[in-house]
Scaffold this active site. Structure first.
Site, PDB file in Angstrom:
ATOM      1  N   HIS A 110      -4.382   1.275   7.647  1.00  0.00           N
ATOM      2  CA  HIS A 110      -3.021   1.813   7.689  1.00  0.00           C
ATOM      3  C   HIS A 110      -2.871   2.957   6.682  1.00  0.00           C
ATOM      4  CE1 HIS A 110       1.503   1.267   7.969  1.00  0.00           C
ATOM      5  NE2 HIS A 110       1.377   1.943   6.839  1.00  0.00           N
ATOM      6  N   GLU A 111      -3.299   2.722   5.443  1.00  0.00           N
ATOM      7  CA  GLU A 111      -3.133   3.742   4.405  1.00  0.00           C
ATOM      8  C   GLU A 111      -4.026   4.955   4.651  1.00  0.00           C
ATOM      9  OE1 GLU A 111      -0.574   3.620   2.588  1.00  0.00           O
ATOM     10  OE2 GLU A 111      -0.149   1.529   3.052  1.00  0.00           O
ATOM     11  N   HIS A 143      -2.581   7.498   6.967  1.00  0.00           N
ATOM     12  CA  HIS A 143      -1.615   8.417   6.349  1.00  0.00           C
ATOM     13  C   HIS A 143      -2.296   9.692   5.854  1.00  0.00           C
ATOM     14  CE1 HIS A 143       2.252   6.387   6.290  1.00  0.00           C
ATOM     15  NE2 HIS A 143       1.695   5.269   5.847  1.00  0.00           N
ATOM     16  N   GLN A 173       2.847   9.933   1.225  1.00  0.00           N
ATOM     17  CA  GLN A 173       4.132   9.242   1.283  1.00  0.00           C
ATOM     18  C   GLN A 173       5.035   9.593   0.106  1.00  0.00           C
ATOM     19  OE1 GLN A 173       2.176   5.243   2.238  1.00  0.00           O
ATOM     20  NE2 GLN A 173       4.209   5.101   3.201  1.00  0.00           N
ATOM     21  N   CYS A 222       6.111  -0.087   7.334  1.00  0.00           N
ATOM     22  CA  CYS A 222       5.720   1.047   6.505  1.00  0.00           C
ATOM     23  C   CYS A 222       6.885   1.439   5.613  1.00  0.00           C
ATOM     24  CB  CYS A 222       5.314   2.212   7.402  1.00  0.00           C
ATOM     25  SG  CYS A 222       4.739   3.672   6.503  1.00  0.00           S
ATOM     26  N   LEU A 223       6.577   1.761   4.369  1.00  0.00           N
ATOM     27  CA  LEU A 223       7.619   2.191   3.438  1.00  0.00           C
ATOM     28  C   LEU A 223       8.254   3.512   3.857  1.00  0.00           C
ATOM     29  CD1 LEU A 223       5.875   1.273   0.057  1.00  0.00           C
ATOM     30  CD2 LEU A 223       7.642  -0.016   1.291  1.00  0.00           C
ATOM     31  N   GLY A 263       0.832  -1.195   0.000  1.00  0.00           N
ATOM     32  CA  GLY A 263       0.000   0.000   0.000  1.00  0.00           C
ATOM     33  C   GLY A 263       0.865   1.242   0.000  1.00  0.00           C
TER      34      GLY A 263
END
Length: 159
Positions: free
Chosen positions: A130-131, A134, A51, A88-89, A46
């Protein structure tokens, strides 16, 4: 196809609230493609627009069932509870244990301007939550009740 730089924890853009997408135009469609390319290149499941430094309410998710491109997503309902490990990225080298809903009902607009409502459970529900966090400047580590380095987590998996 363009890869964007993934913003890292500590960068101010990750803590800001994203704005709704007002009009789905070529720029928005190109951004969705860049987001997916960037997510796949980074081996993620995701990615949210903040991000990559864009404060728009957009996420892409692929937990193995194909790509979902979500514009202005909103969770309508949630139920149950699950406990799981998240990474997380934007936060490399650490993982966290986070409680999330087991099931969510989500409404979003797709790339064609169609309103879509879906039900998601388990890992897909976790990824959605999660996304979407953000988009409101929230990182999983804010909700984690236990954090691990990648090495600590690998050691735990061996036991």
């Amino acid at each position: 196809m363009a890869y964007r730089q993934i913003r890292k924890d500590g960068e101010e853009v990750l803590r800001k609230i994203s704005r709704p997408v007002e009009n789905i135009d070529k720029k928005i469609l190109s951004l969705l493609e860049d987001m997916a390319d960037t997510m796949y290149r980074a081996d993620g499941v995701g990615l949210a627009a903040p991000q990559i430094g864009v404060l728009k309410r957009m996420v892409v998710i692929d937990v193995g069932d194909g790509l979902y491109e979500m514009i202005n997503p909103v969770i309508l309902e949630q139920s149950g509870e699950q406990d799981g490990i998240e990474g997380c990225l934007s936060i490399l080298g650490v993982l966290g244990k986070v409680k999330r809903p087991m099931n969510v009902t989500l409404k979003y607009t797709d790339r064609n301007g169609e309103d879509i409502t879906i039900e998601a459970s388990e890992f897909f529900a976790r990824a959605i939550c999660h996304e979407l966090d953000h988009l409101d400047g929230i990182l999983y580590k804010d909700k984690a009740y236990k954090m691990y380095t990648e090495k600590e987590f690998e050691e735990m998996q061996k036991d």
